[in-house]
Design an enzyme around this catalytic site. Structure first.
Site, PDB file in Angstrom:
ATOM      1  N   GLN A   1     -86.488   6.058 -64.494  1.00 36.81           N
ATOM      2  CA  GLN A   1     -86.863   6.941 -63.384  1.00 36.81           C
ATOM      3  C   GLN A   1     -86.767   6.192 -62.048  1.00 36.81           C
ATOM      4  O   GLN A   1     -87.277   5.083 -61.909  1.00 36.81           O
ATOM      5  CB  GLN A   1     -88.298   7.458 -63.606  1.00 36.81           C
ATOM      6  CG  GLN A   1     -88.775   8.478 -62.600  1.00 36.81           C
ATOM      7  CD  GLN A   1     -88.033   9.822 -62.670  1.00 36.81           C
ATOM      8  OE1 GLN A   1     -87.544  10.228 -63.718  1.00 36.81           O
ATOM      9  NE2 GLN A   1     -87.946  10.497 -61.538  1.00 36.81           N
TER      10      GLN A   1
ATOM     11  N   ASP B   1     -78.107   9.590 -67.246  1.00 31.00           N
ATOM     12  CA  ASP B   1     -78.114   9.941 -65.819  1.00 31.00           C
ATOM     13  C   ASP B   1     -76.706   9.909 -65.225  1.00 31.00           C
ATOM     14  O   ASP B   1     -76.475  10.456 -64.147  1.00 31.00           O
ATOM     15  CB  ASP B   1     -78.960   8.922 -65.040  1.00 31.00           C
ATOM     16  CG  ASP B   1     -80.352   9.430 -64.716  1.00 31.00           C
ATOM     17  OD1 ASP B   1     -80.508  10.648 -64.538  1.00 31.00           O
ATOM     18  OD2 ASP B   1     -81.265   8.592 -64.632  1.00 31.00           O
TER      19      ASP B   1
ATOM     20  N   LYS C   1     -90.046  15.855 -68.523  1.00 33.78           N
ATOM     21  CA  LYS C   1     -88.876  15.481 -69.340  1.00 33.78           C
ATOM     22  C   LYS C   1     -89.295  15.261 -70.781  1.00 33.78           C
ATOM     23  O   LYS C   1     -88.636  15.725 -71.711  1.00 33.78           O
ATOM     24  CB  LYS C   1     -88.228  14.206 -68.786  1.00 33.78           C
ATOM     25  CG  LYS C   1     -87.410  14.427 -67.525  1.00 33.78           C
ATOM     26  CD  LYS C   1     -87.027  13.116 -66.856  1.00 33.78           C
ATOM     27  CE  LYS C   1     -86.406  13.394 -65.493  1.00 33.78           C
ATOM     28  NZ  LYS C   1     -86.271  12.202 -64.646  1.00 33.78           N
TER      29      LYS C   1
HETATM   30  N1  GUN Z   1     -85.540  10.425 -59.534  1.00 33.89           N
HETATM   31  C1  GUN Z   1     -85.299  11.626 -58.952  1.00 33.89           C
HETATM   32  N2  GUN Z   1     -84.253  12.251 -59.582  1.00 33.89           N
HETATM   33  C2  GUN Z   1     -83.850  11.425 -60.554  1.00 33.89           C
HETATM   34  C3  GUN Z   1     -82.831  11.524 -61.549  1.00 33.89           C
HETATM   35  O1  GUN Z   1     -82.064  12.492 -61.633  1.00 33.89           O
HETATM   36  N3  GUN Z   1     -82.734  10.461 -62.387  1.00 33.89           N
HETATM   37  C4  GUN Z   1     -83.551   9.376 -62.298  1.00 33.89           C
HETATM   38  N4  GUN Z   1     -83.355   8.385 -63.162  1.00 33.89           N
HETATM   39  N5  GUN Z   1     -84.506   9.260 -61.390  1.00 33.89           N
HETATM   40  C5  GUN Z   1     -84.652  10.284 -60.528  1.00 33.89           C
END
Ligand code: GUN
Length: 305
Positions: free
Chosen positions: A98, A121, A54
């Protein structure tokens, strides 16, 4: 094979190009650089890989990446204090914590402490409510990516029968809301659904998001239907031989049995290279959208629900 393959990797690259173009315009015309803060608590290896990826892509599209790596034993109070600081920071337009978090941290409490307008998100309860009532929300990245691919393929999905397999808060439920908002007739199915094969067989659009390897066989698919496979499952692949340590090699598969579904479907996303790459692209899209909204500027075209 008859189905058209929907190339998520290529599509995600076009989304990132659009994001980069919009970021360049924000910098040139308004002297604003969108910023994304990613918070990782602990050392979960898969999460570390995602966070690194990311950060790299955020920088590649010209945005600022703020990474906050905290030890696994971080207290809830310390994490909430960091989020409060990020909420107040004008150079941060998007915040992502995350998941999963270590067990001693209350995920709902943490997510709901993010300012809703920075919740890229789309997991904050306010955004869930806004999406459910058809108002302007931050939309969860994976379902947003699926919708973009469906719109690109179909033009309009209005009036189509859509079946979503899986009812998670991250994919299944928001996907169903997005499809409903786009005038599909939507059915959400799950592990207790009776006659799942018959329900899926009625669908013009199937979105599979259950996390069960190759669960959907081709004979559940209506001829010509569009299959969006959200699953990313690692399974043993003895046909690929063994690794140096003697363990069996693995391969990635989706929730749909690709070969048999591709015989019947009109279009299908592969795994890997389908939905997966769209998720980070949509995170970047959400960050630029959040930045525009925060500054009262026009939203980027083609990057929102
Ligand atoms: N962990 C796995 N997928 C995601 C996601 O799309 N967002 C977040 N914040 N954590 C994750």
């Amino acid at each position: 094979m008859t189905a058209q393959i929907i190339d998520g990797k290529a599509f995600a690259a076009t989304v990132r190009e659009k994001v980069a173009a919009h970021v360049a315009r924000l910098k040139e015309e308004h002297a604003i650089t969108p910023g994304l803060a990613v918070v990782l608590v602990g050392e979960d290896p898969a999460s570390q890989v995602y966070v690194r990826s990311k950060g790299k892509m955020t920088v590649e599209v010209g945005m600022t990446s703020f990474e906050h790596k905290l030890p696994a034993e971080t207290s809830e109070a310390d994490l909430l204090a960091l989020i409060e600081a990020l909420n107040a920071d004008k150079s941060v337009h998007g915040i992502l914590v995350q998941l999963p978090l270590p067990d001693h941290l209350d995920e709902d409490l943490v997510i709901n402490s993010i300012a809703p307008e920075k919740d890229v998100d789309g997991f904050h309860i306010s955004n869930v409510g806004l999406l459910g009532t058809g108002q302007k929300a931050m939309v969860p990245c994976t379902p947003l990516g699926c919708l973009m691919m469906l719109r690109d393929h179909h033009g309009s999905v209005s009036g189509l029968d859509a079946v979503v397999i899986g009812r998670s808060n991250i994919v299944g439920k928001p996907m169903a809301q997005l499809l409903l908002g786009n005038s599909c007739t939507v059915t959400i199915t799950h592990s207790r659904t009776k006659n799942l094969a018959d329900v899926v067989k009625r669908a013009d659009i199937v979105v599979a998001a259950v996390g069960r390897p190759e669960m959907v066989p081709g004979d559940w698919i209506k001829p010509g239907a569009t299959v969006i496979d959200v699953g990313i499952n690692r399974i043993d692949a003895p046909e690929k031989g063994t690794k140096e340590d003697g363990s069996v090699k693995m391969r990635l598969v989706g929730d749909c049995h690709f070969d048999s579904c591709a015989e019947v479907a009109g279009a299908i996303t592969p795994v890997p290279g389908g939905v997966g790459p769209m998720t980070i692209a949509c995170l970047l899209a959400n960050t630029v959208t959040a930045c525009c909204r925060a500054n009262g500027l026009a939203e980027p075209e083609g990057l929102t629900a």
